[in-house]
Design a protein around this motif. Structure first.
Motif, short mmCIF file in Angstrom:
data_model
loop_
_atom_site.label_atom_id
_atom_site.label_comp_id
_atom_site.label_asym_id
_atom_site.label_seq_id
_atom_site.Cartn_x
_atom_site.Cartn_y
_atom_site.Cartn_z
N ASP A 63 -0.20 7.16 -12.74
CA ASP A 63 -0.90 8.31 -13.32
C ASP A 63 -0.34 8.64 -14.71
OD1 ASP A 63 -2.51 8.66 -11.08
OD2 ASP A 63 -1.34 10.36 -10.29
N LEU A 64 0.99 8.67 -14.81
CA LEU A 64 1.62 8.99 -16.09
C LEU A 64 1.29 7.94 -17.15
CD1 LEU A 64 3.52 10.72 -17.81
CD2 LEU A 64 5.43 9.41 -16.84
N LYS A 65 1.36 6.68 -16.79
CA LYS A 65 1.03 5.62 -17.74
C LYS A 65 -0.42 5.73 -18.20
CE LYS A 65 4.27 2.11 -16.07
NZ LYS A 65 4.36 0.81 -15.35
N SER A 66 -1.31 6.00 -17.27
CA SER A 66 -2.73 6.13 -17.59
C SER A 66 -2.98 7.31 -18.53
CB SER A 66 -3.53 6.29 -16.30
OG SER A 66 -4.89 6.47 -16.58
N VAL A 67 -2.36 8.45 -18.24
CA VAL A 67 -2.51 9.64 -19.09
C VAL A 67 -2.00 9.33 -20.49
CG1 VAL A 67 -1.56 11.95 -19.50
CG2 VAL A 67 -2.54 11.38 -17.27
N CYS A 68 -0.84 8.73 -20.59
CA CYS A 68 -0.26 8.43 -21.90
C CYS A 68 -1.14 7.44 -22.66
CB CYS A 68 1.16 7.89 -21.75
SG CYS A 68 2.35 9.15 -21.26
N ARG A 69 -1.62 6.43 -21.98
CA ARG A 69 -2.49 5.44 -22.62
C ARG A 69 -3.76 6.10 -23.15
NH1 ARG A 69 -1.51 1.83 -19.12
NH2 ARG A 69 -3.00 2.56 -17.59
N SER A 70 -4.37 6.96 -22.34
CA SER A 70 -5.64 7.60 -22.76
C SER A 70 -5.44 8.57 -23.91
CB SER A 70 -6.30 8.30 -21.58
OG SER A 70 -5.57 9.45 -21.20
N LEU A 71 -4.24 9.15 -24.03
CA LEU A 71 -3.96 10.10 -25.10
C LEU A 71 -3.24 9.45 -26.28
CD1 LEU A 71 -2.82 13.12 -22.91
CD2 LEU A 71 -5.00 12.85 -24.10
N GLN A 72 -3.04 8.14 -26.21
CA GLN A 72 -2.34 7.38 -27.25
C GLN A 72 -0.94 7.96 -27.51
OE1 GLN A 72 -5.08 7.21 -30.56
NE2 GLN A 72 -6.34 5.68 -29.52
N VAL A 73 -0.24 8.20 -26.42
CA VAL A 73 1.13 8.72 -26.45
C VAL A 73 2.05 7.59 -25.99
CG1 VAL A 73 2.69 10.36 -25.33
CG2 VAL A 73 0.42 11.09 -26.04
N THR A 74 3.19 7.44 -26.65
CA THR A 74 4.16 6.43 -26.25
C THR A 74 5.04 7.00 -25.14
OG1 THR A 74 4.21 5.48 -28.46
CG2 THR A 74 6.07 4.98 -27.04
N LEU A 75 5.02 6.33 -24.00
CA LEU A 75 5.89 6.68 -22.89
C LEU A 75 7.21 5.96 -23.12
CD1 LEU A 75 6.41 7.95 -20.12
CD2 LEU A 75 5.29 5.96 -19.09
N GLU A 76 8.25 6.70 -23.43
CA GLU A 76 9.54 6.11 -23.79
C GLU A 76 10.36 5.75 -22.56
OE1 GLU A 76 11.02 9.15 -26.42
OE2 GLU A 76 9.82 8.37 -28.10
N LYS A 77 10.38 6.62 -21.56
CA LYS A 77 11.06 6.34 -20.30
C LYS A 77 10.59 7.34 -19.26
CE LYS A 77 14.98 8.68 -22.27
NZ LYS A 77 16.11 8.37 -23.06
N ALA A 78 10.72 6.93 -18.00
CA ALA A 78 10.28 7.79 -16.91
C ALA A 78 10.93 7.35 -15.61
CB ALA A 78 8.76 7.75 -16.77
N VAL A 79 11.03 8.28 -14.69
CA VAL A 79 11.49 7.97 -13.34
C VAL A 79 10.65 8.81 -12.38
CG1 VAL A 79 13.33 9.71 -13.40
CG2 VAL A 79 13.50 7.79 -11.81
N ALA A 80 10.24 8.18 -11.30
CA ALA A 80 9.50 8.86 -10.24
C ALA A 80 10.21 8.60 -8.93
CB ALA A 80 8.05 8.36 -10.18
N VAL A 81 10.48 9.66 -8.18
CA VAL A 81 11.23 9.53 -6.93
C VAL A 81 10.58 10.32 -5.82
CG1 VAL A 81 13.44 9.11 -8.07
CG2 VAL A 81 12.77 11.43 -7.51
N LYS A 82 10.71 9.82 -4.61
CA LYS A 82 10.28 10.55 -3.43
C LYS A 82 11.20 11.77 -3.31
CE LYS A 82 9.76 9.97 1.50
NZ LYS A 82 10.13 9.13 2.63
#
Length: 89
Positions: A63-82
Motif C-alpha cells: 500500500d505504501l509503495k503504491s501510494v508513493c508511486r502514484s504521488l511521485q514521492v520517493t520512499l526512502e525507507k520503511a518497516v512494517a511489523v505485525k
C-alpha cells in the motif's frame, strides 16, 4: 514473510508530501492515533508512522509503495511489523 493478517504498524521516511501521503493512507483505512484500554486519551503516533487493524505487513508495504508511486514521492525507507498487542504514550 509478512503474510499474517492482523494489526500492522508501518513507519516510513519519504522525501516530500508527508501530509498527502498520510491522507492517502488514511483513505485506505490506516490510522495515526490510538487509545489504550481504560484510558480516554487519544495518542498520536510519530509523524510518519501509521497502523491498520486488518492487513499483513506485506500488504501494508505494498500500500505504501503504491501510494508513493502514484504521488511521485520517493520512499526512502520503511518497516512494517505485525503489532497484535502494543501500547504507547
Amino acid at each position: 514473510m509478512g503474510t499474517t493478517v492482523g494489526t500492522v504498524l508501518i513507519s516510513y521516511d519519504i522525501n516530500k508530501s508527508h501530509s498527502t501521503v498520510k491522507a492517502a493512507l488514511e483513505n485506505l483505512g490506516y490510522h495515526d492515533n490510538f487509545k489504550n484500554s481504560n484510558d480516554p486519551k487519544t495518542y498520536l503516533l510519530p509523524n510518519t508512522t501509521m497502523w491498520h487493524s486488518n492487513k499483513s505487513s506485506d500488504q501494508a508495504m505494498s500500500d505504501l509503495k503504491s501510494v508513493c508511486r502514484s504521488l511521485q514521492v520517493t520512499l526512502e525507507k520503511a518497516v512494517a511489523v505485525k503489532a497484535t498487542d502494543f501500547v504507547g504514550i
